[in-house]
Design a protein around this motif. Structure first.
Motif, PDB file in Angstrom:
ATOM      1  N   TYR A  16      33.420  51.782  41.273  1.00  0.00           N
ATOM      2  CA  TYR A  16      34.238  50.639  41.708  1.00  0.00           C
ATOM      3  C   TYR A  16      34.975  50.017  40.521  1.00  0.00           C
ATOM      4  CZ  TYR A  16      35.307  46.043  43.776  1.00  0.00           C
ATOM      5  OH  TYR A  16      35.938  44.912  44.227  1.00  0.00           O
TER       6      TYR A  16
ATOM      7  N   TYR B  41      27.384  40.795  42.574  1.00  0.00           N
ATOM      8  CA  TYR B  41      26.122  41.222  43.163  1.00  0.00           C
ATOM      9  C   TYR B  41      26.415  42.093  44.366  1.00  0.00           C
ATOM     10  CZ  TYR B  41      26.231  37.724  47.017  1.00  0.00           C
ATOM     11  OH  TYR B  41      26.548  36.995  48.127  1.00  0.00           O
TER      12      TYR B  41
ATOM     13  N   TYR C   1      16.907  48.845  51.094  1.00  0.00           N
ATOM     14  CA  TYR C   1      17.926  47.989  50.519  1.00  0.00           C
ATOM     15  C   TYR C   1      17.718  47.818  49.022  1.00  0.00           C
ATOM     16  CZ  TYR C   1      20.490  46.369  54.585  1.00  0.00           C
ATOM     17  OH  TYR C   1      21.332  46.286  55.671  1.00  0.00           O
TER      18      TYR C   1
ATOM     19  N   GLN D 259      22.933  46.161  49.620  1.00  0.00           N
ATOM     20  CA  GLN D 259      23.237  47.170  50.630  1.00  0.00           C
ATOM     21  C   GLN D 259      22.141  48.224  50.665  1.00  0.00           C
ATOM     22  OE1 GLN D 259      27.632  48.020  49.368  1.00  0.00           O
ATOM     23  NE2 GLN D 259      27.606  48.085  51.591  1.00  0.00           N
TER      24      GLN D 259
ATOM     25  N   LEU E  97      24.915  33.228  43.840  1.00  0.00           N
ATOM     26  CA  LEU E  97      26.138  32.424  43.950  1.00  0.00           C
ATOM     27  C   LEU E  97      26.091  31.216  43.016  1.00  0.00           C
ATOM     28  CD1 LEU E  97      26.708  32.542  47.822  1.00  0.00           C
ATOM     29  CD2 LEU E  97      28.139  33.633  46.066  1.00  0.00           C
ATOM     30  N   LEU E  98      24.915  30.616  42.911  1.00  0.00           N
ATOM     31  CA  LEU E  98      24.721  29.454  42.042  1.00  0.00           C
ATOM     32  C   LEU E  98      25.023  29.800  40.585  1.00  0.00           C
ATOM     33  CD1 LEU E  98      23.832  26.681  42.924  1.00  0.00           C
ATOM     34  CD2 LEU E  98      21.454  27.351  42.605  1.00  0.00           C
ATOM     35  N   TYR E  99      24.905  31.078  40.249  1.00  0.00           N
ATOM     36  CA  TYR E  99      25.137  31.523  38.879  1.00  0.00           C
ATOM     37  C   TYR E  99      26.504  32.202  38.714  1.00  0.00           C
ATOM     38  CZ  TYR E  99      20.479  30.323  37.258  1.00  0.00           C
ATOM     39  OH  TYR E  99      19.354  29.621  36.883  1.00  0.00           O
ATOM     40  N   GLY E 100      27.361  32.039  39.716  1.00  0.00           N
ATOM     41  CA  GLY E 100      28.724  32.540  39.569  1.00  0.00           C
ATOM     42  C   GLY E 100      28.895  34.023  39.817  1.00  0.00           C
TER      43      GLY E 100
ATOM     44  N   PHE F  13      33.114  40.775  34.496  1.00  0.00           N
ATOM     45  CA  PHE F  13      33.046  40.825  35.947  1.00  0.00           C
ATOM     46  C   PHE F  13      31.578  40.686  36.361  1.00  0.00           C
ATOM     47  CE2 PHE F  13      33.064  43.632  39.897  1.00  0.00           C
ATOM     48  CZ  PHE F  13      33.626  42.661  40.720  1.00  0.00           C
ATOM     49  N   LYS F  14      31.321  39.647  37.140  1.00  0.00           N
ATOM     50  CA  LYS F  14      29.945  39.376  37.574  1.00  0.00           C
ATOM     51  C   LYS F  14      29.842  39.641  39.068  1.00  0.00           C
ATOM     52  CE  LYS F  14      28.345  35.420  35.866  1.00  0.00           C
ATOM     53  NZ  LYS F  14      28.314  33.990  35.470  1.00  0.00           N
TER      54      LYS F  14
ATOM     55  N   GLN G 167      29.566  37.129  42.377  1.00  0.00           N
ATOM     56  CA  GLN G 167      30.261  37.271  43.646  1.00  0.00           C
ATOM     57  C   GLN G 167      29.953  38.623  44.269  1.00  0.00           C
ATOM     58  OE1 GLN G 167      34.332  36.344  42.216  1.00  0.00           O
ATOM     59  NE2 GLN G 167      34.163  34.558  43.522  1.00  0.00           N
ATOM     60  N   PRO G 168      29.923  38.662  45.614  1.00  0.00           N
ATOM     61  CA  PRO G 168      29.532  39.908  46.284  1.00  0.00           C
ATOM     62  C   PRO G 168      30.660  40.936  46.330  1.00  0.00           C
ATOM     63  CG  PRO G 168      30.046  38.226  47.915  1.00  0.00           C
ATOM     64  CD  PRO G 168      30.183  37.569  46.564  1.00  0.00           C
ATOM     65  N   ILE G 169      30.285  42.205  46.249  1.00  0.00           N
ATOM     66  CA  ILE G 169      31.191  43.280  46.651  1.00  0.00           C
ATOM     67  C   ILE G 169      30.407  44.193  47.596  1.00  0.00           C
ATOM     68  CG2 ILE G 169      32.423  43.270  44.446  1.00  0.00           C
ATOM     69  CD1 ILE G 169      31.146  46.123  43.979  1.00  0.00           C
ATOM     70  N   GLU G 170      31.103  45.036  48.344  1.00  0.00           N
ATOM     71  CA  GLU G 170      30.462  46.095  49.106  1.00  0.00           C
ATOM     72  C   GLU G 170      31.230  47.388  48.918  1.00  0.00           C
ATOM     73  OE1 GLU G 170      28.112  43.642  52.633  1.00  0.00           O
ATOM     74  OE2 GLU G 170      29.486  45.243  53.194  1.00  0.00           O
ATOM     75  N   THR G 171      30.507  48.485  48.891  1.00  0.00           N
ATOM     76  CA  THR G 171      31.120  49.808  48.770  1.00  0.00           C
ATOM     77  C   THR G 171      30.705  50.632  49.983  1.00  0.00           C
ATOM     78  OG1 THR G 171      29.256  50.667  47.503  1.00  0.00           O
ATOM     79  CG2 THR G 171      31.038  49.672  46.236  1.00  0.00           C
TER      80      THR G 171
END
Lengths: 453, 453
Positions: free
Chosen positions: A110, A125, A145, A128, A34-37, A122-123, A39-43
């Motif tokens: 995705y 992380y 994981y 899962q 997060l500190l490096y910009g 697009f950045k 953002q999370p996604i989940e599939t």
């Protein structure tokens, strides 16, 4: 009917103690992402088999967990295949979905599926579980994981530098001393070019990798056995004995690859990444390692891998740049760079080196003994104030023997025990015992908050 | 080969924006669980089918996702079953594992499997996805998260009070006004006893539930149709028209159930829970609701359910006490009480009422524009200081047109844009523009940290 319960082989339950350690790992990694910009996604756990099959080689296809279609899963199964028990060709008749095998293919899917909603670069992380029907063994599980971060839609080498900074920061927070090994696929291609044996690139990197263990003569013998000419072996010699600082290695490489345009481009990229990263005063050691070849067919530029310095363990993080992540889904020309933390191995390294912070075993801060109904109700009111101040607490639910209640507190490792008996109710105080020192005093609720915070 | 990628029906991808909202929900719930001394566990996505089958009724067995055995999954399939395409009896020949259907059965399995390592009472929470091969529809998914908390190994009603406090605290933090509806299975048993029709208990609770909609006469007609005697219907009348405060309802129930020992015990339990909870000044409304019967065969004491007051929506949280969670796995006599938050519905309620805090859309705090190599390297050094201070930031990786870079910043909703050009490099400052106000000034790194924190 009584059954002796168990779980499928290669899978694990995680106890509260293990969860505390795992959450420490994931939370640390997440906060740096997060500190490096990023953002999370989940599939979804399940992907269509058409998305997964053919992406991991023939062996990978076998290791996919396939999900039986719902309802009459045999209705599309040809009689002949059934009669022949042709389980291989029947798979896609019985099953349309599988469990994801990694996070890279779902991410590619995705990106293509949501291409119109994504702002490039697009950045993202993604942390899962993935599933593989591998033979379970020590340190290898069927459910584990992955923690991936990728930037797609940008071929700037500043992305590589940022990823290296993330790796440095994460392992600094863990207290694990590391070396980050760097290579570039273009250098490997260049090597294959200058010795005139592009198809031998895998044998060559394997050989380079063995230098430490078996020595130059044995490596050369192996290369000859693999069909390399004596001339090619002679040309390779400076590469096999490559040593010294990164600068010295680069100088040797520049000579060796002077005639290869792609090789020189690879060296230039390595120099950019090393120079820029080293201007940032990182803690981690950066080491050019031309034997590094992870997923050779996949990466097209930078290749990197992380090793812990103080413990014997395989790579604990790795990644690189790829130029065609999404081509297989019909979207060409998207370059990206990414990497993955090996959470299970990091878990083991932290255990081996005993590096978990003391507060990781997050348990209740204080437990209230139960002396009966009125005392318990009075305790609940105090607990409300403590929780309001962010202090975790619980009431032993039954007013049983003190010994039993204390055993519970001890076994949960709860550091403070609070007691509200008749005299405390009258004086509106709480007796609190520090289980570490044995010290016990009476406190007002305000003082208790001060003490327990 | 290009494929048009998609995901299985009933499953979802979660974008960074959706993840931010979901993490807000899960983090809020988790932090309250921890405040109350609950600890996390996790269990594998796959359980043995022998663990899952028969636990959710015949319909539930059908809705389990089954995993095809690895390798030659047909080798144990009898020829006759194959020839007959007997997909029902073949299932257990082709498949030994399934995806978990809920978190309750895996928890029961966990408790029995690890009984020797668990200190009772055991308070655990578990937040993981579950899978059901249901027909997908609006608000119903094939993969969704459950958030469960349970205490097992204690039959003290203080556990119920603690659970109600948790519910109150969680929804207070969300800003959702709720009513917690309470009932007790023993009261329902008592009602069946006094009207002499224990087997009609389901019909009766369904009828009570319809009172608001169709009125007393229609309900009575329906009960008669279901085979209830006129005497039973007359006896039920005070129950059907039960209204007023909780105290008034309890008084009516005490009269009605005066001859039922179990009924009176249920009333006593309800009184304990209501009295103790109301002494804690909760925010939520507590309402005795004798029509509440969730999972009638499962619960044995307290039953509870939560409804949002300001939006039309099904139950957003529910649970109760059970006396034989683990009996099916051969461990009898373990009482427990637990409940589950409906994360997907809470997600919808928060969206509908627009209750997400502004900072939920967690994005990068500041982005550095890229004016070329030297400027970018200088920016990276400033970013190191900002990150050290906990400020998330990123560098636009390419030195393209400002407009493109600004578009990226805007579309990600990044509130501050930093610029390090030649003059900033000379003065060792950073130009920072507040994207909300349009204000732009030059700052030293210390001032920038102050501004952006």
């Amino acid at each position: 009917m009584a059954q002796k319960p168990s779980i499928p082989k290669g899978t694990r339950d995680f106890s509260p103690q293990e969860m505390a350690k795992r959450n420490y790992i994931f939370d640390t990694i997440k906060s740096v992402f997060l500190l490096y910009g990023f953002q999370p996604i989940e599939t979804p756990a399940m992907e269509n088999l058409s998305t997964l099959m053919g992406k991991y080689g023939e062996e990978g296809d076998k290791l996919l967990f396939k999900i039986l279609n719902s309802g009459d899963y045999l209705k599309n199964a040809p009689d002949e295949l059934l009669a022949n028990k042709d389980y291989i060709h029947l798979i896609t008749k019985l099953s349309e979905k599988g469990l994801r095998y990694d996070l890279t293919v779902p991410f590619a899917r995705y990106v293509v599926q949501h291409r119109n909603d994504l702002q490039m670069p697009f950045k993202r992380y993604q942390i899962q579980p993935v599933w593989r029907a591998d033979r379970p063994q020590r340190g290898r599980y069927r459910e584990f994981y992955q923690c991936d971060a990728d930037v797609v839609g940008s071929d700037s080498l500043f992305n590589e530098v940022e990823l290296i900074s993330i790796i440095d920061e994460v392992f600094k927070r863990f207290g694990i001393n590391i070396v980050i090994k760097l290579n570039n696929r273009k250098v490997l291609t260049g090597i294959a070019e200058v010795i005139g044996a592009p198809e031998k690139i895998v044998d060559i990197t394997v050989a380079i990798d063995k230098m430490d263990k078996i020595g130059l003569d044995n490596v050369n013998a192996e290369l000859a056995e693999k069909g390399l000419s004596q001339q090619a072996i002679d040309t390779l010699r400076p590469l096999l004995t490559l040593s010294g600082t990164n600068q010295e290695k680069i100088a040797t490489l520049e000579q060796l690859l002077a005639t290869s345009q792609v090789g020189l481009k690879g060296i230039e990229e390595i120099k950019f990444v090393l120079d820029t990263a080293s201007s940032l005063n990182l803690t981690a050691k950066l080491e050019l390692d031309v034997s590094l070849a992870r997923g050779l067919n996949y990466y097209t530029g930078t290749i990197l891998e992380v090793k812990a310095l103080d413990v014997e363990m395989g790579s604990i993080c790795g990644g690189g740049r790829y130029d065609n992540l999404t081509g297989v889904f019909g979207m060409d020309g998207l370059s990206g760079v990414g990497f993955s933390f090996g959470a299970d191995r990091i878990f083991d390294v932290l255990n081996t080196l005993n590096l978990y912070p003391a507060e990781t075993s997050a348990t209740t801060r204080v437990i209230f003994m139960n002396f009966g109904h009125n005392e318990a109700v009075a305790s609940l009111r105090h607990m409300r104030s403590l929780r309001h101040a962010g202090i975790s607490c619980e009431l032993y639910p039954e007013s049983t023997k003190m010994k039993k209640q204390m055993n519970y507190a001890n076994s949960k490792g709860i550091p403070f025990v609070a007691m509200v008996g008749e005299s405390e109710m009258q004086s509106n105080t709480i007796a609190i015992k520090n289980m570490g020192t044995g010290e016990q005093n009476n406190y007002t609720i305000e003082q208790a908050i001060e003490l327990l915070k």
